[in-house]
Design an enzyme around this catalytic site. Structure first.
Site, PDB file in Angstrom:
ATOM      1  N   ASN A   1      36.944  46.764  37.111  1.00 57.86           N
ATOM      2  CA  ASN A   1      36.493  46.246  35.813  1.00 57.86           C
ATOM      3  C   ASN A   1      35.417  45.205  36.108  1.00 57.86           C
ATOM      4  O   ASN A   1      35.724  44.101  36.545  1.00 57.86           O
ATOM      5  CB  ASN A   1      37.689  45.613  35.080  1.00 57.86           C
ATOM      6  CG  ASN A   1      37.261  44.899  33.807  1.00 57.86           C
ATOM      7  OD1 ASN A   1      36.130  45.060  33.329  1.00 57.86           O
ATOM      8  ND2 ASN A   1      38.169  44.107  33.251  1.00 57.86           N
ATOM      9  N   TRP A   2      34.159  45.599  35.872  1.00 57.83           N
ATOM     10  CA  TRP A   2      33.056  44.702  36.241  1.00 57.83           C
ATOM     11  C   TRP A   2      32.834  43.600  35.215  1.00 57.83           C
ATOM     12  O   TRP A   2      31.987  42.730  35.427  1.00 57.83           O
ATOM     13  CB  TRP A   2      31.771  45.521  36.432  1.00 57.83           C
ATOM     14  CG  TRP A   2      31.800  46.436  37.618  1.00 57.83           C
ATOM     15  CD1 TRP A   2      32.756  46.484  38.594  1.00 57.83           C
ATOM     16  CD2 TRP A   2      30.834  47.447  37.957  1.00 57.83           C
ATOM     17  NE1 TRP A   2      32.445  47.459  39.523  1.00 57.83           N
ATOM     18  CE2 TRP A   2      31.271  48.064  39.156  1.00 57.83           C
ATOM     19  CE3 TRP A   2      29.643  47.892  37.374  1.00 57.83           C
ATOM     20  CZ2 TRP A   2      30.559  49.091  39.778  1.00 57.83           C
ATOM     21  CZ3 TRP A   2      28.940  48.918  37.984  1.00 57.83           C
ATOM     22  CH2 TRP A   2      29.392  49.509  39.174  1.00 57.83           C
ATOM     23  N   LYS A   3      33.546  43.681  34.099  1.00 60.59           N
ATOM     24  CA  LYS A   3      33.409  42.657  33.032  1.00 60.59           C
ATOM     25  C   LYS A   3      31.931  42.457  32.668  1.00 60.59           C
ATOM     26  O   LYS A   3      31.151  43.402  32.730  1.00 60.59           O
ATOM     27  CB  LYS A   3      34.099  41.364  33.456  1.00 60.59           C
ATOM     28  CG  LYS A   3      35.522  41.608  33.967  1.00 60.59           C
ATOM     29  CD  LYS A   3      36.338  40.370  34.077  1.00 60.59           C
ATOM     30  CE  LYS A   3      37.691  40.714  34.688  1.00 60.59           C
ATOM     31  NZ  LYS A   3      38.621  39.607  34.677  1.00 60.59           N
TER      32      LYS A   3
ATOM     33  N   HIS B   1      42.603  44.796  27.267  1.00 58.27           N
ATOM     34  CA  HIS B   1      42.507  43.826  28.365  1.00 58.27           C
ATOM     35  C   HIS B   1      42.827  42.437  27.822  1.00 58.27           C
ATOM     36  O   HIS B   1      42.487  42.109  26.686  1.00 58.27           O
ATOM     37  CB  HIS B   1      41.097  43.855  28.975  1.00 58.27           C
ATOM     38  CG  HIS B   1      41.012  43.056  30.233  1.00 58.27           C
ATOM     39  ND1 HIS B   1      40.850  41.692  30.229  1.00 58.27           N
ATOM     40  CD2 HIS B   1      41.105  43.427  31.534  1.00 58.27           C
ATOM     41  CE1 HIS B   1      40.838  41.263  31.486  1.00 58.27           C
ATOM     42  NE2 HIS B   1      40.994  42.295  32.300  1.00 58.27           N
TER      43      HIS B   1
ATOM     44  N   GLU C   1      41.536  39.667  28.212  1.00 59.81           N
ATOM     45  CA  GLU C   1      40.386  38.894  27.718  1.00 59.81           C
ATOM     46  C   GLU C   1      40.002  39.343  26.317  1.00 59.81           C
ATOM     47  O   GLU C   1      39.555  38.528  25.501  1.00 59.81           O
ATOM     48  CB  GLU C   1      39.214  39.013  28.711  1.00 59.81           C
ATOM     49  CG  GLU C   1      39.487  38.180  29.964  1.00 59.81           C
ATOM     50  CD  GLU C   1      38.845  38.701  31.234  1.00 59.81           C
ATOM     51  OE1 GLU C   1      37.907  39.508  31.171  1.00 59.81           O
ATOM     52  OE2 GLU C   1      39.318  38.290  32.326  1.00 59.81           O
TER      53      GLU C   1
ATOM     54  N   GLU D   1      49.029  43.702  33.915  1.00 61.73           N
ATOM     55  CA  GLU D   1      48.192  42.612  34.394  1.00 61.73           C
ATOM     56  C   GLU D   1      48.742  41.280  33.896  1.00 61.73           C
ATOM     57  O   GLU D   1      48.458  40.881  32.756  1.00 61.73           O
ATOM     58  CB  GLU D   1      46.763  42.778  33.872  1.00 61.73           C
ATOM     59  CG  GLU D   1      46.090  44.056  34.293  1.00 61.73           C
ATOM     60  CD  GLU D   1      44.578  43.882  34.309  1.00 61.73           C
ATOM     61  OE1 GLU D   1      43.998  44.029  35.393  1.00 61.73           O
ATOM     62  OE2 GLU D   1      43.994  43.565  33.259  1.00 61.73           O
TER      63      GLU D   1
ATOM     64  N   GLY E   1      41.961  36.657  37.680  1.00 61.90           N
ATOM     65  CA  GLY E   1      40.838  35.793  38.010  1.00 61.90           C
ATOM     66  C   GLY E   1      41.248  34.410  38.488  1.00 61.90           C
ATOM     67  O   GLY E   1      40.421  33.505  38.601  1.00 61.90           O
TER      68      GLY E   1
ATOM     69  N   SER F   1      44.112  39.540  40.587  1.00 65.40           N
ATOM     70  CA  SER F   1      43.725  39.020  41.902  1.00 65.40           C
ATOM     71  C   SER F   1      44.134  39.948  43.050  1.00 65.40           C
ATOM     72  O   SER F   1      44.548  39.481  44.115  1.00 65.40           O
ATOM     73  CB  SER F   1      44.280  37.600  42.108  1.00 65.40           C
ATOM     74  OG  SER F   1      43.768  36.730  41.106  1.00 65.40           O
TER      75      SER F   1
ATOM     76  N   GLY G   1      39.327  43.143  39.121  1.00 63.27           N
ATOM     77  CA  GLY G   1      38.219  42.403  38.522  1.00 63.27           C
ATOM     78  C   GLY G   1      37.275  41.891  39.598  1.00 63.27           C
ATOM     79  O   GLY G   1      36.381  42.593  40.077  1.00 63.27           O
ATOM     80  N   GLY G   2      37.489  40.645  40.017  1.00 67.47           N
ATOM     81  CA  GLY G   2      36.577  39.977  40.946  1.00 67.47           C
ATOM     82  C   GLY G   2      36.251  40.796  42.193  1.00 67.47           C
ATOM     83  O   GLY G   2      35.083  40.911  42.585  1.00 67.47           O
TER      84      GLY G   2
HETATM   85  C1  PEP Z   1      41.106  42.093  35.508  1.00 66.37           C
HETATM   86  O1  PEP Z   1      40.352  41.377  34.851  1.00 66.37           O
HETATM   87  O2  PEP Z   1      41.489  43.177  35.045  1.00 66.37           O
HETATM   88  C2  PEP Z   1      41.512  41.609  36.824  1.00 66.37           C
HETATM   89  C3  PEP Z   1      42.554  42.164  37.395  1.00 66.37           C
HETATM   90  O3  PEP Z   1      40.771  40.593  37.357  1.00 66.37           O
HETATM   91  P1  PEP Z   1      40.955  39.952  38.842  1.00 66.37           P
HETATM   92  O4  PEP Z   1      41.121  41.072  39.790  1.00 66.37           O
HETATM   93  O5  PEP Z   1      39.688  39.182  39.058  1.00 66.37           O
HETATM   94  O6  PEP Z   1      42.151  39.081  38.752  1.00 66.37           O
END
Ligand code: PEP
Length: 249
Positions: free
Chosen positions: A9-11, A95, A97, A167, A173, A212, A233-234
């Site tokens: 997920n590149w956001k 998600h 967010e 999640e 994040g 994470s 994500g990251g």
């Molecule tokens: C996400 O936003 O779906 C996610 C899992 O982010 P991260 O891996 O950065 O925690």
């Protein structure tokens, strides 16, 4: 046996130039991978760039969200048809967010899931509790409520193709990861909820962990029996890290 899925997920990150580089890095690493489905979800404006850069690489493309309307006067929004037309096969819905910053309620997430399914997109339905909810001992209540809202709308059969991502919001994040045991407990709970309605759908449905996940913790997490891959994500923004997780899966 469920095939592992690793989804990035590149956001709201990237330019056409950086997306081209990231895609090249991922495409170059694909030959060394086997037995894992790989998906990236760029921001809407970069989907076409990524689709072109990843053509014939085996990497699938998905959206990060969709509108429930088929088209028209909905400024800033993206429809299911637009995602399909741009080359998407999947779309993330619910998600945290979106739930936290854009008012996506359980009802709206269920509607988005239905719209995605009707259009032929595979929804990746995100569920997860906040830190306060975990500390308050209501993780299963929250995750169960979020999942039931979607199940009530789309029915259990949809989950023979739809994907679930657990999640924990406190792990997204933040650098904090649920321990493999904490994550497995919730994944098993989700699968039991599906099994209560249909055992064969429960056996088929892929449940991803997100929060994470990195190359260094992916093996431990994904080796748990009910963790079928990751939503990243990251670490999805650097091809070596993302490929490291794909190869762990
Ligand atoms: C996400 O936003 O779906 C996610 C899992 O982010 P991260 O891996 O950065 O925690």
């Amino acid at each position: 046996m469920r095939k592992a899925l690793v989804a990035g997920n590149w956001k709201m990150n990237g330019t056409r130039a950086s997306t081209g580089e990231l895609c090249k890095g991922i495409a170059d690493g694909m030959a060394a991978l086997g037995g894992v489905d790989v998906l990236v979800c760029p921001p809407s404006i970069l989907i076409s760039t990524a689709a072109t850069a990843l053509a014939n690489s085996g990497v699938m493309i998905g959206g990060q969200d969709l509108d429930t309307n088929p088209g028209g006067a909905f400024t800033g929004q993206t429809s299911a048809e637009m995602l399909l037309d741009a080359g998407c096969k999947d779309v993330i819905v619910g998600h945290s967010e979106r739930r936290q910053f854009y008012g996506d309620t359980d009802v709206l997430v269920a509607e988005k899931t239905q719209v995605a399914l009707d259009a032929g997109l595979i929804p990746i339905v995100c569920l997860g509790e906040s830190q306060a909810e975990r500390e308050g001992g209501v993780t299963e209540e929250i995750v169960g409520r979020q999942l039931n809202a979607v199940l009530d709308k789309v029915g259990i059969a949809a989950f023979s193709s739809a994907v679930i991502a657990y999640e924990p919001v406190w792990a997204i994040g933040t650098g904090l990861t649920a321990s493999p045991e904490q994550a497995q407990d919730v994944h098993a709970f989700i699968r039991r909820m599906l099994a209560d309605k249909d055992q064969s759908v429960a056996d088929q449905c892929r449940i991803l962990y997100g929060g994470s996940m990195k190359p260094g913790n992916a093996v431990e997490l994904i080796s748990k029996p009910d963790i079928d891959g990751g939503l990243i994500g990251g670490a999805a923004l650097a091809s070596e890290d993302f490929l490291g997780i794909c190869s762990a899966a």
